[in-house]
Write a protein that holds these residues in place. Sequence first.
Motif, PDB file in Angstrom:
ATOM      1  N   VAL A 202      35.300  44.071  37.205  1.00  0.00           N
ATOM      2  CA  VAL A 202      35.771  44.900  38.525  1.00  0.00           C
ATOM      3  C   VAL A 202      36.839  44.025  39.245  1.00  0.00           C
ATOM      4  N   ILE A 203      38.026  44.512  39.731  1.00  0.00           N
ATOM      5  CA  ILE A 203      38.876  43.904  40.388  1.00  0.00           C
ATOM      6  C   ILE A 203      39.573  44.860  41.321  1.00  0.00           C
ATOM      7  N   GLY A 204      39.232  44.402  42.492  1.00  0.00           N
ATOM      8  CA  GLY A 204      39.339  45.413  43.711  1.00  0.00           C
ATOM      9  C   GLY A 204      38.785  46.672  43.475  1.00  0.00           C
ATOM     10  N   ASN A 205      39.435  47.742  43.779  1.00  0.00           N
ATOM     11  CA  ASN A 205      38.692  49.158  43.406  1.00  0.00           C
ATOM     12  C   ASN A 205      39.011  49.649  42.178  1.00  0.00           C
ATOM     13  N   LYS A 206      39.197  48.833  41.114  1.00  0.00           N
ATOM     14  CA  LYS A 206      39.360  49.243  39.679  1.00  0.00           C
ATOM     15  C   LYS A 206      38.601  48.529  38.879  1.00  0.00           C
ATOM     16  N   VAL A 207      38.098  49.260  37.810  1.00  0.00           N
ATOM     17  CA  VAL A 207      37.553  48.448  36.654  1.00  0.00           C
ATOM     18  C   VAL A 207      38.558  48.192  35.420  1.00  0.00           C
ATOM     19  N   VAL A 208      38.646  47.283  34.600  1.00  0.00           N
ATOM     20  CA  VAL A 208      39.374  46.747  33.880  1.00  0.00           C
ATOM     21  C   VAL A 208      38.668  46.513  32.345  1.00  0.00           C
ATOM     22  N   GLY A 209      38.892  47.497  31.401  1.00  0.00           N
ATOM     23  CA  GLY A 209      38.367  47.192  30.144  1.00  0.00           C
ATOM     24  C   GLY A 209      39.073  46.258  29.295  1.00  0.00           C
ATOM     25  N   VAL A 210      38.412  45.409  28.491  1.00  0.00           N
ATOM     26  CA  VAL A 210      39.061  44.541  27.505  1.00  0.00           C
ATOM     27  C   VAL A 210      38.959  45.178  26.092  1.00  0.00           C
ATOM     28  N   PRO A 211      40.170  45.036  25.353  1.00  0.00           N
ATOM     29  CA  PRO A 211      40.337  45.777  24.040  1.00  0.00           C
ATOM     30  C   PRO A 211      39.594  44.951  22.683  1.00  0.00           C
ATOM     31  N   MET A 212      38.651  45.695  22.141  1.00  0.00           N
ATOM     32  CA  MET A 212      38.305  45.290  21.034  1.00  0.00           C
ATOM     33  C   MET A 212      39.358  45.454  19.907  1.00  0.00           C
ATOM     34  N   ASP A 213      39.164  46.747  19.585  1.00  0.00           N
ATOM     35  CA  ASP A 213      40.247  47.382  18.488  1.00  0.00           C
ATOM     36  C   ASP A 213      41.130  48.409  19.331  1.00  0.00           C
ATOM     37  N   ALA A 214      40.955  48.638  20.626  1.00  0.00           N
ATOM     38  CA  ALA A 214      41.875  49.495  21.021  1.00  0.00           C
ATOM     39  C   ALA A 214      43.338  48.550  21.028  1.00  0.00           C
ATOM     40  N   PRO A 215      44.379  49.466  21.487  1.00  0.00           N
ATOM     41  CA  PRO A 215      45.903  48.438  21.528  1.00  0.00           C
ATOM     42  C   PRO A 215      46.024  48.174  22.961  1.00  0.00           C
TER      43      PRO A 215
END
Length: 275
Positions: free
Chosen positions: A172-185
Amino acid sequence: ASSGVNPERVFDFRVFPTGHLCTGPAKWGGAVAIGNTVVAVPLDAPGVLLLDMVAFTASEFSTEQICSCSAKWNGAAVVGTKVVGTPFDAPGALVLDMASRSTSIISTEHLCSGSAKWGAAVSIGSKVVAMPLDAPGVLVLDLTPGLGPGTASMISTEHIWSGPGKWSSACVIGNKVVGVPMDAPGLLVVDLAAGSVWLISTDHLWSGPGKWSGAAAVGTRVVAIPSCAPGVMVLDIESGVTSMIPTDHVCTGACKWSGAISVGSKVVAAPFDAP
């Protein structure tokens, strides 16, 4: 001058035996702290693992009455007195109320069925957000008081990326959630208030599979830990700019580090296959 501190005695390491609770591989998945207790959600184990950090004891709270399959829950997050496990192969999210020591399940079968559905989870307010692995969207669990056991909804990511093993971890950063790519670009950004998602491409940094595993926020930056990628990925959430800090001089190969936590201005990752 010597500090007089023996570096070998700085940390007090203890082992919690769990063999009396469960044996075999892939026992528990994600873990969170709630009060003085560490709670780990069960993958193949028959119940939630409870580690009392004051008494230094390990116990188990059965979940067999809810789900008895293997690879049940993966990610974990805390909302108030409740620990939530996100479904990997289980038909719904696990909710353990530490106040009443009761368990319930929030069905997700109407959103996605099958295996390897969602991975890492984070809490933001009264909601839990889980990153899609093979599921077609972000899982949002609303545990707002007054909604009963909770509700489940999904924000589709099919227009962004539809392959398997998409995003492995999140922060979580601020009011957003950031997902880290495994196989996504690229990185997945989730704006819960707007109910929207978008992609920040990382293909210019590295485009192979199993890219990063583990994420932590430091100020306005998201730091992603390399699994197969050749370096640490850094996203500045304000500018949307991504960059990479090479790690090949430290360790090469696949499955290097997994998991991350920020400590002040630093991020620490645990070695998976790294030395």
